[in-house]
Design a protein around this motif. Structure first.
Motif, PDB file in Angstrom:
ATOM      1  N   LEU A 111      35.905  48.172  37.772  1.00 28.77           N
ATOM      2  CA  LEU A 111      35.471  48.696  39.062  1.00 28.77           C
ATOM      3  C   LEU A 111      33.966  48.913  39.083  1.00 28.77           C
ATOM      4  N   VAL A 112      33.425  49.398  37.958  1.00 36.26           N
ATOM      5  CA  VAL A 112      31.973  49.567  37.857  1.00 36.26           C
ATOM      6  C   VAL A 112      31.281  48.220  38.029  1.00 36.26           C
ATOM      7  N   ALA A 113      31.828  47.195  37.361  1.00 30.14           N
ATOM      8  CA  ALA A 113      31.247  45.864  37.459  1.00 30.14           C
ATOM      9  C   ALA A 113      31.332  45.325  38.881  1.00 30.14           C
ATOM     10  N   ALA A 114      32.470  45.545  39.544  1.00 25.85           N
ATOM     11  CA  ALA A 114      32.660  45.037  40.897  1.00 25.85           C
ATOM     12  C   ALA A 114      31.756  45.736  41.901  1.00 25.85           C
ATOM     13  N   LEU A 115      31.554  47.038  41.717  1.00 21.38           N
ATOM     14  CA  LEU A 115      30.762  47.809  42.675  1.00 21.38           C
ATOM     15  C   LEU A 115      29.272  47.835  42.357  1.00 21.38           C
ATOM     16  N   SER A 116      28.895  47.339  41.174  1.00 20.12           N
ATOM     17  CA  SER A 116      27.479  47.380  40.795  1.00 20.12           C
ATOM     18  C   SER A 116      26.623  46.511  41.709  1.00 20.12           C
ATOM     19  N   GLY A 117      27.222  45.477  42.308  1.00 22.24           N
ATOM     20  CA  GLY A 117      26.482  44.633  43.247  1.00 22.24           C
ATOM     21  C   GLY A 117      26.136  45.366  44.522  1.00 22.24           C
ATOM     22  N   PRO A 118      27.142  45.799  45.322  1.00 25.33           N
ATOM     23  CA  PRO A 118      26.837  46.472  46.584  1.00 25.33           C
ATOM     24  C   PRO A 118      26.172  47.835  46.428  1.00 25.33           C
ATOM     25  N   VAL A 119      26.460  48.556  45.341  1.00 25.48           N
ATOM     26  CA  VAL A 119      25.917  49.907  45.177  1.00 25.48           C
ATOM     27  C   VAL A 119      24.538  49.898  44.515  1.00 25.48           C
ATOM     28  N   LEU A 120      24.394  49.110  43.458  1.00 27.07           N
ATOM     29  CA  LEU A 120      23.150  49.120  42.684  1.00 27.07           C
ATOM     30  C   LEU A 120      22.287  47.881  42.912  1.00 27.07           C
ATOM     31  N   GLY A 121      22.818  46.911  43.647  1.00 24.76           N
ATOM     32  CA  GLY A 121      22.048  45.696  43.897  1.00 24.76           C
ATOM     33  C   GLY A 121      21.982  44.756  42.716  1.00 24.76           C
ATOM     34  N   TRP A 126      29.956  34.528  39.210  1.00 25.72           N
ATOM     35  CA  TRP A 126      31.344  34.129  39.438  1.00 25.72           C
ATOM     36  C   TRP A 126      32.233  34.398  38.229  1.00 25.72           C
ATOM     37  N   ARG A 127      31.663  34.302  37.017  1.00 20.97           N
ATOM     38  CA  ARG A 127      32.475  34.563  35.833  1.00 20.97           C
ATOM     39  C   ARG A 127      32.946  36.014  35.810  1.00 20.97           C
ATOM     40  N   ARG A 128      32.039  36.899  36.184  1.00 19.40           N
ATOM     41  CA  ARG A 128      32.413  38.308  36.192  1.00 19.40           C
ATOM     42  C   ARG A 128      33.450  38.586  37.286  1.00 19.40           C
ATOM     43  N   VAL A 130      35.698  36.496  38.325  1.00 19.32           N
ATOM     44  CA  VAL A 130      36.975  35.979  37.819  1.00 19.32           C
ATOM     45  C   VAL A 130      37.610  36.994  36.872  1.00 19.32           C
ATOM     46  N   ALA A 131      36.782  37.554  35.971  1.00 18.25           N
ATOM     47  CA  ALA A 131      37.295  38.558  35.029  1.00 18.25           C
ATOM     48  C   ALA A 131      37.808  39.787  35.777  1.00 18.25           C
ATOM     49  N   ILE A 132      37.083  40.198  36.807  1.00 16.67           N
ATOM     50  CA  ILE A 132      37.508  41.354  37.600  1.00 16.67           C
ATOM     51  C   ILE A 132      38.849  41.063  38.276  1.00 16.67           C
ATOM     52  N   GLY A 133      38.969  39.853  38.822  1.00 16.31           N
ATOM     53  CA  GLY A 133      40.219  39.465  39.463  1.00 16.31           C
ATOM     54  C   GLY A 133      41.389  39.460  38.498  1.00 16.31           C
ATOM     55  N   ILE A 134      41.164  38.939  37.283  1.00 16.63           N
ATOM     56  CA  ILE A 134      42.224  38.926  36.270  1.00 16.63           C
ATOM     57  C   ILE A 134      42.612  40.356  35.883  1.00 16.63           C
ATOM     58  N   GLY A 135      41.607  41.207  35.771  1.00 19.82           N
ATOM     59  CA  GLY A 135      41.879  42.602  35.435  1.00 19.82           C
ATOM     60  C   GLY A 135      42.736  43.282  36.480  1.00 19.82           C
ATOM     61  N   PHE A 136      42.472  43.008  37.731  1.00 20.99           N
ATOM     62  CA  PHE A 136      43.252  43.641  38.784  1.00 20.99           C
ATOM     63  C   PHE A 136      44.644  43.038  38.912  1.00 20.99           C
ATOM     64  N   ALA A 277      40.159  41.336  30.211  1.00 18.18           N
ATOM     65  CA  ALA A 277      39.188  41.139  31.289  1.00 18.18           C
ATOM     66  C   ALA A 277      37.993  42.070  31.113  1.00 18.18           C
ATOM     67  N   GLY A 278      38.260  43.317  30.703  1.00 17.36           N
ATOM     68  CA  GLY A 278      37.178  44.263  30.476  1.00 17.36           C
ATOM     69  C   GLY A 278      36.274  43.854  29.335  1.00 17.36           C
ATOM     70  N   LEU A 279      36.874  43.377  28.241  1.00 14.84           N
ATOM     71  CA  LEU A 279      36.077  42.935  27.100  1.00 14.84           C
ATOM     72  C   LEU A 279      35.198  41.743  27.473  1.00 14.84           C
ATOM     73  N   PHE A 280      35.744  40.806  28.272  1.00 14.10           N
ATOM     74  CA  PHE A 280      34.946  39.661  28.702  1.00 14.10           C
ATOM     75  C   PHE A 280      33.792  40.115  29.590  1.00 14.10           C
ATOM     76  N   THR A 281      34.072  41.065  30.487  1.00 15.16           N
ATOM     77  CA  THR A 281      33.018  41.587  31.362  1.00 15.16           C
ATOM     78  C   THR A 281      31.930  42.267  30.551  1.00 15.16           C
TER      79      THR A 281
END
Length: 301
Positions: A111-121, A126-128, A130-136, A277-281
């Motif tokens: 979730l931190v990885a997914a939200l780091s774009g809109p929240v922190l810029g 795409w690899r990340r 994909v990993a986020i999608g697999i995690g969910f 997925a978390g380890l890959f991220t």
């Protein structure tokens, strides 16, 4: 003088931290089954506030420097979020057990990885994604109930993960100007104030034996944070963060042996998806020299 990097020792310390925090979660569950959660959390934060006073007192500038935060409103929001997250987390321990709660909660780095774009810029490749999608997908596998009908209770630890992820993002945001000790101080003091305003109305007598457990709970919080801070002082965050997933293992072991929790097949499979997925991220972010989760205060007291 800068400390020499020692990733091996840092990893050992983080492994110890995961054991300490898994034990802390088990004690929280035990106490919450008998006493009001608001009172238990309030006493925890009293001790954590005392720890934060001790910590900042060791640094140059001491209390005066810690109080003068550059982001006071964000710091206050972090403290409130953490208190609320702990309330919900303890409720999840009681309602769902340690295994399923931890299995879902460990998705918070995703979730931190997914939200780091809109929240922190930050740039999220795409690899990340994909990993986020697999995690969910793993989270959905975990949340699938045996009867085929979704239970709202299963969403409680996911809410905890969302709240903790936002807390972590705010921690990273304030770190541009505030030191880790300042953030810990505001977390401890702010958390103590908020939890006291709520918890003081729910005070109830506690037996002598449970006061011993309460004391151990508070000590584990201080010891865990002290070891974690030391680990991030001497090691690279990207090198030791993956070991944090061991808390799921310890939590599952305690849940099965102490509380009689059952490790369902879908929970085990889904947890593997989330961890991989978390380890890959974490690995991808290490390649870009971006810490996946801010060190220090981004762990529950």
């Amino acid at each position: 003088m800068a400390l020499q990097t020692n990733n091996k020792l840092g990893a050992i310390l983080i492994i110890i931290v995961t054991i300490v925090f898994a034990a802390q979660d088990a004690i929280s569950r035990h106490l919450a089954e008998t006493y009001n959660t608001y009172m238990v959390v309030m006493i925890r934060f009293w001790f954590f506030a005392a720890f934060s006073f001790w910590l900042v007192g060791r640094q140059k500038g001491g209390l005066a420097r810690a109080v003068r935060a550059h982001h006071p409103w964000m710091q206050a929001t972090r403290a409130i979020l953490l208190v609320l997250e702990i309330y919900v987390m303890i409720a999840a321990f009681v309602l769902l057990g340690l295994i399923e709660t931890h299995a879902v909660f460990i998705c918070y780095p995703l979730l931190v990885a997914a939200l780091s774009g809109p929240v922190l810029g930050e740039k999220v490749g795409w690899r990340r994604w994909v990993a986020i999608g697999i995690g969910f997908i793993g989270v959905l596998i975990i949340l699938k109930p045996s009867g085929g009908v979704f239970s709202p209770l299963a969403a409680i630890p996911f809410l905890c993960a969302v709240m903790f992820a936002v807390y972590g993002l705010l921690t990273r945001k304030v770190a541009d100007k505030d030191s880790s000790n300042t953030s810990i101080f505001w977390t401890g003091i702010g958390g103590a104030i908020v939890s006291t305003v709520v918890g003081v109305w729910f005070w109830e007598p506690m037996s002598g034996t449970d006061w011993i457990w309460m004391s151990i709970l508070c000590v584990t919080a201080v010891v865990g944070h002290g070891l974690m801070i030391r680990a991030y002082e001497i090691a690279e965050a990207s090198a030791i963060q993956p070991f944090s997933y061991l808390q799921l293992v310890w939590g599952a072991m305690i849940g099965m042996t102490v509380f009689g929790d059952v490790l369902r097949t879908n929970v085990a499979i889904g947890a593997c998806f989330v961890v991989l997925a978390g380890l890959f991220t974490l690995w991808r972010q290490a390649q870009n020299n971006i810490d996946p989760v801010p060190p220090g205060p981004a762990v529950k007291p």
